[in-house]
Design a protein around this motif. Sequence first.
Motif, PDB file in Angstrom:
ATOM      1  N   HIS A 191     -67.640   3.545 -36.479  1.00 19.01           N
ATOM      2  CA  HIS A 191     -67.739   3.117 -37.876  1.00 19.01           C
ATOM      3  C   HIS A 191     -68.049   1.622 -37.924  1.00 19.01           C
ATOM      4  O   HIS A 191     -67.982   0.937 -36.910  1.00 19.01           O
ATOM      5  N   GLU A 192     -68.433   1.161 -39.101  1.00 19.06           N
ATOM      6  CA  GLU A 192     -68.692  -0.258 -39.322  1.00 19.06           C
ATOM      7  C   GLU A 192     -67.803  -0.749 -40.449  1.00 19.06           C
ATOM      8  O   GLU A 192     -67.656  -0.079 -41.469  1.00 19.06           O
ATOM      9  N   GLY A 226     -66.388  -0.694 -35.222  1.00 18.23           N
ATOM     10  CA  GLY A 226     -65.082  -0.109 -34.979  1.00 18.23           C
ATOM     11  C   GLY A 226     -65.161   1.291 -34.419  1.00 18.23           C
ATOM     12  O   GLY A 226     -66.195   1.959 -34.491  1.00 18.23           O
ATOM     13  N   SER A 227     -64.048   1.724 -33.863  1.00 20.94           N
ATOM     14  CA  SER A 227     -63.877   3.079 -33.358  1.00 20.94           C
ATOM     15  C   SER A 227     -62.380   3.330 -33.311  1.00 20.94           C
ATOM     16  O   SER A 227     -61.594   2.515 -33.792  1.00 20.94           O
ATOM     17  N   TRP A 262     -63.984  -2.404 -31.595  1.00 21.33           N
ATOM     18  CA  TRP A 262     -62.629  -2.731 -32.044  1.00 21.33           C
ATOM     19  C   TRP A 262     -61.968  -1.494 -32.634  1.00 21.33           C
ATOM     20  O   TRP A 262     -62.612  -0.724 -33.350  1.00 21.33           O
ATOM     21  N   ASN A 263     -60.671  -1.322 -32.359  1.00 18.51           N
ATOM     22  CA  ASN A 263     -59.946  -0.214 -32.986  1.00 18.51           C
ATOM     23  C   ASN A 263     -58.942  -0.778 -33.997  1.00 18.51           C
ATOM     24  O   ASN A 263     -58.634  -1.983 -33.978  1.00 18.51           O
ATOM     25  N   LEU A 316     -55.135  -4.867 -36.369  1.00 17.85           N
ATOM     26  CA  LEU A 316     -53.838  -5.205 -36.946  1.00 17.85           C
ATOM     27  C   LEU A 316     -53.191  -6.328 -36.145  1.00 17.85           C
ATOM     28  O   LEU A 316     -52.690  -7.307 -36.713  1.00 17.85           O
ATOM     29  N   LEU A 317     -53.203  -6.220 -34.825  1.00 21.99           N
ATOM     30  CA  LEU A 317     -52.628  -7.261 -33.981  1.00 21.99           C
ATOM     31  C   LEU A 317     -53.386  -8.578 -34.150  1.00 21.99           C
ATOM     32  O   LEU A 317     -52.774  -9.652 -34.223  1.00 21.99           O
TER      33      LEU A 317
END
Length: 158
Positions: free
Chosen positions: A31-32, A43-44, A56-57, A62-63
């Motif tokens: 995803h983007e 993202g993934s 990036w997940n 979040l971190l």
Amino acid sequence: MHFDHHYAVRVDWTGNLGTGTDHYRSYSRAHEISAEGLPSILGSSDPTFRGDRSRWNPEQLLLAALTQCHMLAYLHHCAVNGVVVLSYTDESAGAMRTAGNGGRFTEAVLRPRVEVAAESMREQALALHGPAGRDCFIASSVNFPVRHEPVVTVRAAE
């Protein structure tokens, strides 16, 4: 007095491999993430959950948000309290526990490495992580502990 702030992002799933989500293994988690005027983030999901490790997940994001927020609050506290920070690096870590189809973060540990301009600033530089942690908007929004393990050094005289 309080102020309301609003944020907007867009997430576009780009992982349809031709048959949509007709089976758990038939689609990509790609995803983007975008927002007006900013570059997209690819993202993934976490590789454990069939994700692409080159993207990036959500757990990393979040971190990263916690780490960024603490740093920005900390730099503010240092600036208004006369502590001159010359460098700041944080190699943070988070832990998540899963059970069944759900899960949650159980903690995050921020490990800021701060360099200050003078020995006389070291003690206050360490102490200011407390107020920065309390003022971090993201840390105030999560339901798990965010610990700090800061190290402060002093720039050697040249």
